[in-house]
Design an enzyme around this catalytic site. Sequence first.
Site, PDB file in Angstrom:
ATOM      1  CG  ASP A   1      -6.896  -2.639  -3.374  1.00 35.08           C
ATOM      2  OD1 ASP A   1      -5.680  -2.828  -3.263  1.00 35.08           O
ATOM      3  OD2 ASP A   1      -7.531  -1.808  -2.680  1.00 35.08           O
TER       4      ASP A   1
ATOM      5  CB  SER B   1      -0.945  -0.068   1.191  1.00 39.50           C
ATOM      6  OG  SER B   1      -2.058   0.748   1.007  1.00 39.50           O
TER       7      SER B   1
ATOM      8  CG  HIS C   1      -5.669  -2.450   0.333  1.00 39.58           C
ATOM      9  ND1 HIS C   1      -4.959  -1.987  -0.750  1.00 39.58           N
ATOM     10  CD2 HIS C   1      -5.067  -1.922   1.442  1.00 39.58           C
ATOM     11  CE1 HIS C   1      -3.978  -1.211  -0.326  1.00 39.58           C
ATOM     12  NE2 HIS C   1      -4.013  -1.157   0.980  1.00 39.58           N
TER      13      HIS C   1
HETATM   14  O1  LIG Z   1      -1.060   2.426   3.157  1.00 40.88           O
HETATM   15  C1  LIG Z   1      -2.247   2.287   3.362  1.00 40.88           C
HETATM   16  C2  LIG Z   1      -3.233   3.308   2.901  1.00 40.88           C
HETATM   17  C3  LIG Z   1      -4.205   3.766   3.766  1.00 40.88           C
HETATM   18  C4  LIG Z   1      -5.114   4.731   3.337  1.00 40.88           C
HETATM   19  C5  LIG Z   1      -4.992   5.247   2.055  1.00 40.88           C
HETATM   20  N1  LIG Z   1      -5.704   6.219   1.399  1.00 40.88           N
HETATM   21  C6  LIG Z   1      -5.129   6.356   0.215  1.00 40.88           C
HETATM   22  C7  LIG Z   1      -5.600   7.349  -0.817  1.00 40.88           C
HETATM   23  C8  LIG Z   1      -6.167   8.585  -0.104  1.00 40.88           C
HETATM   24  C9  LIG Z   1      -6.553   9.673  -1.102  1.00 40.88           C
HETATM   25  C10 LIG Z   1      -5.352  10.083  -1.929  1.00 40.88           C
HETATM   26  C11 LIG Z   1      -4.769   8.878  -2.638  1.00 40.88           C
HETATM   27  C12 LIG Z   1      -4.402   7.774  -1.661  1.00 40.88           C
HETATM   28  O2  LIG Z   1      -4.113   5.504   0.063  1.00 40.88           O
HETATM   29  C13 LIG Z   1      -4.016   4.801   1.235  1.00 40.88           C
HETATM   30  C14 LIG Z   1      -3.129   3.825   1.627  1.00 40.88           C
HETATM   31  N2  LIG Z   1      -2.687   1.225   4.035  1.00 40.88           N
HETATM   32  C15 LIG Z   1      -3.989   0.727   4.421  1.00 40.88           C
HETATM   33  C16 LIG Z   1      -3.271  -0.219   5.385  1.00 40.88           C
HETATM   34  N3  LIG Z   1      -3.634  -1.610   5.288  1.00 40.88           N
HETATM   35  C17 LIG Z   1      -2.870  -2.403   6.255  1.00 40.88           C
HETATM   36  C18 LIG Z   1      -3.322  -3.839   6.233  1.00 40.88           C
HETATM   37  N4  LIG Z   1      -4.771  -3.929   6.268  1.00 40.88           N
HETATM   38  C19 LIG Z   1      -5.456  -4.953   6.844  1.00 40.88           C
HETATM   39  N5  LIG Z   1      -4.788  -5.937   7.435  1.00 40.88           N
HETATM   40  C20 LIG Z   1      -5.493  -6.948   7.969  1.00 40.88           C
HETATM   41  C21 LIG Z   1      -6.874  -6.961   7.936  1.00 40.88           C
HETATM   42  C22 LIG Z   1      -7.532  -5.897   7.327  1.00 40.88           C
HETATM   43  N6  LIG Z   1      -6.805  -4.881   6.771  1.00 40.88           N
HETATM   44  C23 LIG Z   1      -5.511  -3.045   5.397  1.00 40.88           C
HETATM   45  C24 LIG Z   1      -5.073  -1.677   5.562  1.00 40.88           C
HETATM   46  C25 LIG Z   1      -1.986   0.175   4.716  1.00 40.88           C
END
Ligand SMILES: O=C(c1ccc2nc(C3CCCCC3)oc2c1)N1CC(N2CCN(c3ncccn3)CC2)C1
Length: 304
Positions: free
Chosen positions: A240, A123, A270
């Site tokens: 995603d 991400s 995702h």
């Molecule tokens: O790096 C990110 C992440 C978070 C929010 C975001 N919003 C944007 C957009 C916002 C508007 C402008 C353009 C970009 O990009 C993002 C990336 N993330 C989400 C995190 N992950 C971690 C693992 N996760 C997880 N793990 C186990 C069970 C459920 N989810 C999901 C979320 C890392």
Amino acid sequence: MPEPGAAPRRSPQGVPYSDLPHIVNADGLHLFCRYWEPAGQPRALVFIAHGAGEHCGPYDEMAQKLKELSLLVFAHDHVGHGQSEGDRMNIKDFQIYIRDSLQHIDLMKSRHPDLPVFIVGHSMGGAISILTACERPGDFAGVVLIAPLVQMNPESATPFKVFMAKLLNHMVPSLTMGSIESKWLSRDKRQVEAYDADELNYHGGMRVSFGMQLMAAVERMEREIPSISWPFLLLHGDADKLCDIRGSRMMHDNSPSTDKKIKIYEGGYHALHHDLPEVAESVLKELTTWITEHIPATTSQEAQ
Ligand SMILES: O=C(c1ccc2nc(C3CCCCC3)oc2c1)N1CC(N2CCN(c3ncccn3)CC2)C1
């Protein structure tokens, strides 16, 4: 060295950094580190870049698999995340994440100067990985990207919303935007529950100013992709809802790298590495196989 008699610097959870593995970044902030060191001589270094709002702890299973293959894995909690110092999930310049990653990578390279280096990023950590490798195009044996943030989702980041975000960033930068529900990030309920219960994760809304930094990183990557020549593996789910798969497809189709691979997981959410067990297992298999296949043969092996 801390001033004599000064109170010890403590993590946001109150633990003295003298009791935690850490590095101190160029701004004097303490970053919590994790290391997975194989028993014998390591074959390569692997840096894991976690994403926004999480920390490097949930990558333990992945790191253990890589350690079993005699790879030395290391990671840190980015500024403002997990057990590191800094304003929670906020950064004044995305470049800080890249600078700190290069600092940690250079430290580990100084300890193991002859080992190839890989980066694995998820991400936002994928964006950090891409821009880190772009700064040192000849330094990495390969980059593995799990649902990387490469492009904004055109449905959610419409020109009007981007305009409003830029306007709000000037007026109320600390205003928080809505956050995506974790149930849309993985199809595995147990993983979602663990993510929601993990107090080291940031569960607040995303600040406008932070969103702007992510958008700036997206714009930087758009400019860099036509010159990407290093080897990379892209893993992305086509369901995603956070980081659009079109970004991975665009990177795969538009980078001049001659050693690139994309694997699409149909129905994958995702957090592929924390999605349904069969998907998470496949992700681990894909990335461990790709990395080991990309470790250059050593001169002694070549001589055989
Ligand atoms: O790096 C990110 C992440 C978070 C929010 C975001 N919003 C944007 C957009 C916002 C508007 C402008 C353009 C970009 O990009 C993002 C990336 N993330 C989400 C995190 N992950 C971690 C693992 N996760 C997880 N793990 C186990 C069970 C459920 N989810 C999901 C979320 C890392």
